[in-house]
Write a protein that holds these residues in place. Structure first.
Motif, PDB file in Angstrom:
ATOM      1  N   MET A   1       0.835  -1.208   0.000  1.00  0.00           N
ATOM      2  CA  MET A   1       0.000   0.000   0.000  1.00  0.00           C
ATOM      3  C   MET A   1       0.867   1.254   0.000  1.00  0.00           C
ATOM      4  SD  MET A   1      -3.257  -0.643   0.082  1.00  0.00           S
ATOM      5  CE  MET A   1      -3.785  -2.315  -0.333  1.00  0.00           C
ATOM      6  N   LYS A   2       0.460   2.237  -0.797  1.00  0.00           N
ATOM      7  CA  LYS A   2       1.184   3.507  -0.824  1.00  0.00           C
ATOM      8  C   LYS A   2       0.674   4.409   0.307  1.00  0.00           C
ATOM      9  CE  LYS A   2       2.105   3.507  -5.761  1.00  0.00           C
ATOM     10  NZ  LYS A   2       1.708   3.998  -7.067  1.00  0.00           N
ATOM     11  N   ASP A   3       1.482   5.407   0.678  1.00  0.00           N
ATOM     12  CA  ASP A   3       0.950   6.364   1.654  1.00  0.00           C
ATOM     13  C   ASP A   3       0.701   7.740   1.031  1.00  0.00           C
ATOM     14  OD1 ASP A   3       3.501   7.244   1.372  1.00  0.00           O
ATOM     15  OD2 ASP A   3       4.150   6.775   3.421  1.00  0.00           O
ATOM     16  N   LYS A   4       1.060   7.849  -0.281  1.00  0.00           N
ATOM     17  CA  LYS A   4       0.797   9.121  -0.969  1.00  0.00           C
ATOM     18  C   LYS A   4       0.664   8.858  -2.467  1.00  0.00           C
ATOM     19  CE  LYS A   4       3.568  12.853  -1.750  1.00  0.00           C
ATOM     20  NZ  LYS A   4       4.690  13.774  -1.470  1.00  0.00           N
ATOM     21  N   ILE A   5      -0.322   9.459  -3.109  1.00  0.00           N
ATOM     22  CA  ILE A   5      -0.415   9.363  -4.570  1.00  0.00           C
ATOM     23  C   ILE A   5      -0.697  10.740  -5.146  1.00  0.00           C
ATOM     24  CG2 ILE A   5      -1.149   6.951  -4.729  1.00  0.00           C
ATOM     25  CD1 ILE A   5      -4.041   7.977  -5.111  1.00  0.00           C
ATOM     26  N   ARG A   6      -0.366  10.863  -6.429  1.00  0.00           N
ATOM     27  CA  ARG A   6      -0.628  12.138  -7.105  1.00  0.00           C
ATOM     28  C   ARG A   6      -1.654  11.911  -8.222  1.00  0.00           C
ATOM     29  NH1 ARG A   6       4.043  16.286  -9.019  1.00  0.00           N
ATOM     30  NH2 ARG A   6       4.110  16.619  -6.769  1.00  0.00           N
ATOM     31  N   ILE A   7      -2.756  12.646  -8.127  1.00  0.00           N
ATOM     32  CA  ILE A   7      -3.828  12.535  -9.124  1.00  0.00           C
ATOM     33  C   ILE A   7      -3.997  13.879  -9.808  1.00  0.00           C
ATOM     34  CG2 ILE A   7      -6.264  11.946  -9.521  1.00  0.00           C
ATOM     35  CD1 ILE A   7      -6.281  10.583  -6.787  1.00  0.00           C
ATOM     36  N   GLY A   8      -3.951  13.886 -11.133  1.00  0.00           N
ATOM     37  CA  GLY A   8      -4.164  15.123 -11.878  1.00  0.00           C
ATOM     38  C   GLY A   8      -5.516  15.094 -12.569  1.00  0.00           C
ATOM     39  N   CYS A   9      -6.014  16.282 -12.883  1.00  0.00           N
ATOM     40  CA  CYS A   9      -7.266  16.350 -13.653  1.00  0.00           C
ATOM     41  C   CYS A   9      -7.000  17.177 -14.914  1.00  0.00           C
ATOM     42  CB  CYS A   9      -8.385  16.979 -12.844  1.00  0.00           C
ATOM     43  SG  CYS A   9      -9.933  16.999 -13.765  1.00  0.00           S
ATOM     44  N   GLY A  10      -7.077  16.528 -16.070  1.00  0.00           N
ATOM     45  CA  GLY A  10      -6.679  17.179 -17.313  1.00  0.00           C
ATOM     46  C   GLY A  10      -7.820  17.663 -18.183  1.00  0.00           C
ATOM     47  N   ALA A  11      -9.060  17.456 -17.743  1.00  0.00           N
ATOM     48  CA  ALA A  11     -10.215  17.994 -18.470  1.00  0.00           C
ATOM     49  C   ALA A  11     -11.387  18.069 -17.513  1.00  0.00           C
ATOM     50  CB  ALA A  11     -10.575  17.128 -19.674  1.00  0.00           C
ATOM     51  N   GLY A  12     -12.112  19.177 -17.569  1.00  0.00           N
ATOM     52  CA  GLY A  12     -13.230  19.389 -16.659  1.00  0.00           C
ATOM     53  C   GLY A  12     -14.576  19.386 -17.346  1.00  0.00           C
ATOM     54  N   PHE A  13     -14.567  19.292 -18.660  1.00  0.00           N
ATOM     55  CA  PHE A  13     -15.824  19.098 -19.400  1.00  0.00           C
ATOM     56  C   PHE A  13     -15.486  18.591 -20.792  1.00  0.00           C
ATOM     57  CE2 PHE A  13     -16.674  22.677 -22.435  1.00  0.00           C
ATOM     58  CZ  PHE A  13     -15.549  23.426 -22.206  1.00  0.00           C
ATOM     59  N   SER A  14     -16.514  18.138 -21.511  1.00  0.00           N
ATOM     60  CA  SER A  14     -16.300  17.454 -22.786  1.00  0.00           C
ATOM     61  C   SER A  14     -15.488  18.297 -23.764  1.00  0.00           C
ATOM     62  CB  SER A  14     -17.653  17.095 -23.403  1.00  0.00           C
ATOM     63  OG  SER A  14     -17.471  16.540 -24.675  1.00  0.00           O
ATOM     64  N   GLY A  15     -15.747  19.587 -23.787  1.00  0.00           N
ATOM     65  CA  GLY A  15     -15.085  20.442 -24.773  1.00  0.00           C
ATOM     66  C   GLY A  15     -13.813  21.091 -24.258  1.00  0.00           C
ATOM     67  N   ASP A  16     -13.277  20.614 -23.163  1.00  0.00           N
ATOM     68  CA  ASP A  16     -12.111  21.265 -22.555  1.00  0.00           C
ATOM     69  C   ASP A  16     -10.883  21.167 -23.471  1.00  0.00           C
ATOM     70  OD1 ASP A  16     -10.631  22.636 -20.645  1.00  0.00           O
ATOM     71  OD2 ASP A  16     -11.288  21.363 -18.986  1.00  0.00           O
ATOM     72  N   ARG A  17      -9.890  22.061 -23.204  1.00  0.00           N
ATOM     73  CA  ARG A  17      -8.645  22.055 -23.974  1.00  0.00           C
ATOM     74  C   ARG A  17      -7.959  20.694 -23.901  1.00  0.00           C
ATOM     75  NH1 ARG A  17      -5.941  27.588 -21.598  1.00  0.00           N
ATOM     76  NH2 ARG A  17      -7.308  29.063 -22.672  1.00  0.00           N
ATOM     77  N   LEU A  18      -7.219  20.349 -24.973  1.00  0.00           N
ATOM     78  CA  LEU A  18      -6.502  19.071 -24.996  1.00  0.00           C
ATOM     79  C   LEU A  18      -5.112  19.172 -24.370  1.00  0.00           C
ATOM     80  CD1 LEU A  18      -8.797  18.540 -27.146  1.00  0.00           C
ATOM     81  CD2 LEU A  18      -7.172  17.028 -28.268  1.00  0.00           C
ATOM     82  N   ASP A  19      -4.455  20.342 -24.510  1.00  0.00           N
ATOM     83  CA  ASP A  19      -3.045  20.410 -24.122  1.00  0.00           C
ATOM     84  C   ASP A  19      -2.756  20.339 -22.622  1.00  0.00           C
ATOM     85  OD1 ASP A  19      -4.270  22.948 -25.333  1.00  0.00           O
ATOM     86  OD2 ASP A  19      -2.875  23.805 -23.890  1.00  0.00           O
ATOM     87  N   PRO A  20      -3.636  20.834 -21.726  1.00  0.00           N
ATOM     88  CA  PRO A  20      -3.256  20.757 -20.300  1.00  0.00           C
ATOM     89  C   PRO A  20      -3.055  19.319 -19.807  1.00  0.00           C
ATOM     90  CG  PRO A  20      -5.058  22.305 -20.598  1.00  0.00           C
ATOM     91  CD  PRO A  20      -4.903  21.585 -21.904  1.00  0.00           C
ATOM     92  N   ALA A  21      -3.825  18.374 -20.352  1.00  0.00           N
ATOM     93  CA  ALA A  21      -3.664  16.977 -19.935  1.00  0.00           C
ATOM     94  C   ALA A  21      -2.316  16.441 -20.396  1.00  0.00           C
ATOM     95  CB  ALA A  21      -4.796  16.123 -20.510  1.00  0.00           C
ATOM     96  N   ILE A  22      -1.885  16.885 -21.586  1.00  0.00           N
ATOM     97  CA  ILE A  22      -0.588  16.421 -22.100  1.00  0.00           C
ATOM     98  C   ILE A  22       0.532  16.935 -21.195  1.00  0.00           C
ATOM     99  CG2 ILE A  22       0.985  16.571 -24.078  1.00  0.00           C
ATOM    100  CD1 ILE A  22      -1.558  16.852 -25.852  1.00  0.00           C
ATOM    101  N   VAL A  23       0.434  18.209 -20.802  1.00  0.00           N
ATOM    102  CA  VAL A  23       1.443  18.783 -19.906  1.00  0.00           C
ATOM    103  C   VAL A  23       1.471  18.018 -18.578  1.00  0.00           C
ATOM    104  CG1 VAL A  23       2.083  20.852 -18.592  1.00  0.00           C
ATOM    105  CG2 VAL A  23       1.275  21.071 -20.951  1.00  0.00           C
ATOM    106  N   LEU A  24       0.278  17.719 -18.046  1.00  0.00           N
ATOM    107  CA  LEU A  24       0.206  16.966 -16.783  1.00  0.00           C
ATOM    108  C   LEU A  24       0.857  15.589 -16.926  1.00  0.00           C
ATOM    109  CD1 LEU A  24      -3.389  17.651 -15.390  1.00  0.00           C
ATOM    110  CD2 LEU A  24      -1.253  18.004 -14.146  1.00  0.00           C
ATOM    111  N   ALA A  25       0.539  14.905 -18.033  1.00  0.00           N
ATOM    112  CA  ALA A  25       1.062  13.545 -18.223  1.00  0.00           C
ATOM    113  C   ALA A  25       2.579  13.580 -18.433  1.00  0.00           C
ATOM    114  CB  ALA A  25       0.378  12.876 -19.417  1.00  0.00           C
ATOM    115  N   GLN A  26       3.052  14.620 -19.134  1.00  0.00           N
ATOM    116  CA  GLN A  26       4.492  14.715 -19.424  1.00  0.00           C
ATOM    117  C   GLN A  26       5.313  15.127 -18.213  1.00  0.00           C
ATOM    118  OE1 GLN A  26       4.446  17.444 -22.722  1.00  0.00           O
ATOM    119  NE2 GLN A  26       5.052  15.888 -24.203  1.00  0.00           N
TER     120      GLN A  26
END
Lengths: 447, 99
Positions: A1-26
């Motif tokens: 079991m981990k004691d810390k994880i990092r969760i990002g959110c790269g889109a907040g609605f269907s039409g949201d920008r594509l690039d912020p998720a790429i930056v988060l993943a990279q």
């Protein structure tokens, strides 16, 4: 079991920008990336697409988002959780698998279904909004229950790299990986409450990093053109630090976090999801450093015994027309134009197959948006008149725009810039369904 | 003075219900907001927008107020004929209030 994880959110609605998720993943050093792409009505519209073409019904941007993200997710070992399955999660999963095959990437995808309860729907049940039977709303076209964490958890336990769902409560997309990684019990409602708070803060993506927030006069935000989307470092005690990738635009501060904590909350003592009745009133926030806010507190009580179900129905056809007037007497001419249109409808000069109802007149630039100007404004230099109405068919709805267009040659002086629009409007009502009526089903796909 | 000078706000929607968070820039202004921005005053200020009841929640931990306004979105986001069907702009209607 981990004691810390990092969760990002790269889109907040269907039409949201594509690039912020790429930056988060990279660059985000994430464990999980969540893409939240389903608003209340989105799934009913997806159901309509699926009816027209059985190979569709998932999010229309799925291919584009996955093609840009998949190699990065695989390289950086980031798991993806998304509700882009919309009305057709298994077809969404198959689409992801075929993209992975083309890229020669080995992945496992879990599709979560069980939210589609259209066949089980008791159409005599009362709609929460109207207190009338659902079937009175009109022709019903979809019914989707807000599921909780169960299906996503099962997918993660089965080793999925990507979990794609239909309708799931938004915070559950974030709570599920916390439960999975920390070994939380789903009946520990305080932890469910804390995790739900974190999910709620992240689910609208840019909402907590300066989007839907910036005001150059009172709340200036730098770099909105490359707004960073958020991530949370979540501890196994249910506390979190909200932040974003260094060098991206935007801001994470007490103001953005407080605004988002209360966003769309009807009762902060009891924020209901299928996982918990979360208490937001005990949440505390603290600025730790630049773009770093610590969130602690939050509690919970037992989850509801019912699922909330969103029911889509064919409401009406919307017709719209707009025309502009500018300079001296612009407002008077716009008012004359509105009078001409309403008189033509009232005198029965507009020949529709069925009555056109609820004609609405807006003066854009004066009172179209707040329905009042609080008696403060002077007459602006230019005015845009908007006429909208409800019709039974698209042909009838088009008459509204045609009437506005005809003002060019039959109306006040110097009217210009006509735009016309028609749209088949899908309405949404809600009802409750006993939890025993449906459960999450998980199907695994491998490339 | 308008509320805009000392507080910021975010609007949200659920069906035909509008939520308005009201947050002072300085936490020390929170008691003033509690005292001045009562349900009755907000109801009066927004009477052309909110047709139903308004409930106010106090959140002292984050020094913020939340107004839950019923029957405020002309039927709600999916069937309203208004341009801003969500009522996303309405936070700035609240901030127009004089205190």
């Amino acid at each position: 079991m981990k004691d810390k994880i990092r969760i990002g959110c790269g889109a907040g609605f269907s039409g949201d920008r594509l690039d912020p998720a790429i930056v988060l993943a990279q660059k985000g050093k994430l464990d999980y990336l969540v893409l939240e792409c389903l608003a209340e009505r989105t799934i009913a519209l997806a159901q309509k697409r699926k009816m027209k073409d059985p190979s569709k019904g998932y999010d229309p941007l799925l291919e584009r988002r996955i093609e840009s993200l998949l190699p990065i997710l695989v390289k950086n070992k980031v798991k993806l959780i998304t509700n882009m399955g919309a009305a057709h999660p298994t077809e969404g999963a198959r689409t992801i698998i075929s993209i992975a095959k083309k890229m020669k990437l080995q992945i496992k995808v879990a599709a979560v279904e069980g939210d589609d309860v259209f066949e089980k729907l008791d159409t005599s049940a009362l709609a929460i909004e109207t207190k009338a039977p659902l079937k009175n709303s009109g022709e019903l076209i979809s019914a989707n229950a807000y599921l909780g964490v169960e299906g996503i958890l099962k997918g993660l336990q089965d080793g999925a790299d990507i979990v794609i769902t239909g309708r799931v409560a938004d915070p559950s997309l974030f709570l599920a990986p916390m439960i999975h990684e920390f070994g939380w019990s789903t009946t520990n409602y305080d932890l469910m409450g804390k995790g739900t708070v974190i999910g709620h803060l992240l689910e609208c993506a840019g909402h907590i990093t300066g989007g839907y927030f910036a005001d150059p006069v009172k709340k200036p935000v730098e770099g909105l053109h490359h707004l960073g989307h958020p991530f949370a470092d979540v501890g196994n005690d249910g506390s979190a630090i909200i932040s974003k990738v260094e060098g991206t635009g935007g801001v994470v501060n007490l103001q953005t976090v407080k605004e988002q904590l209360l966003y769309e909350v009807i009762n902060p003592f009891e924020y209901l999801t299928p996982d918990v009745a979360a208490d937001f009133t005990s949440v505390k926030v603290k600025q730790l450093g630049k773009d770093q806010v610590e969130v602690t507190g939050g509690h919970g009580k037992a989850r509801p015994d019912t699922y909330k179900v969103s029911v889509g129905y064919k409401a009406f056809c919307l017709g719209e027309g707009e025309i502009s007037y500018a300079g001296q007497s612009a407002m008077e001419r716009a008012k004359l134009a509105a009078e001409i249109i309403t008189n033509r409808f009232a005198d029965g000069m507009i020949l529709s197959d069925y009555p056109i109802t609820d004609i609405r007149i807006d003066y854009v630039g004066v009172s179209a948006i707040h329905r009042t100007d609080f008696k403060t404004s002077r007459s602006p230099y230019e005015i845009r008149l908007r006429v909208a109405g409800k019709a039974r068919t698209l042909e009838d709805a088009a008459l509204i725009g045609e009437e506005v267009e005809a003002l060019y040659t039959n109306g006040p002086a110097a009217g210009g810039g006509v735009r016309k629009l028609v749209n088949e409007v899908v309405g949404i009502v809600s009802t409750l369904m006993d939890r025993t009526q449906t459960e999450a089903r998980v199907t695994l796909f491998e490339s | 003075m308008k509320l805009y000078e000392i507080a910021h706000s975010r609007a949200g929607d659920k069906g035909n219900t509008l939520t308005l968070a009201l947050i002072p820039y300085k936490e020390s202004d929170y008691p003033t907001l509690c005292e001045k921005v009562t349900v009755a005053k907000v109801k009066n200020h927004l009477h052309e927008i909110v047709w139903g009841d308004i409930v106010r929640y106090e959140l002292p931990n984050i020094a913020s107020l939340l107004f839950v306004c019923h029957n405020a979105l002309l039927g709600g986001v999916t069937t309203s004929l208004a341009m801003d069907t969500h009522g996303k702009t309405l936070s700035y209607a609240l901030l127009e209030m004089e205190i």
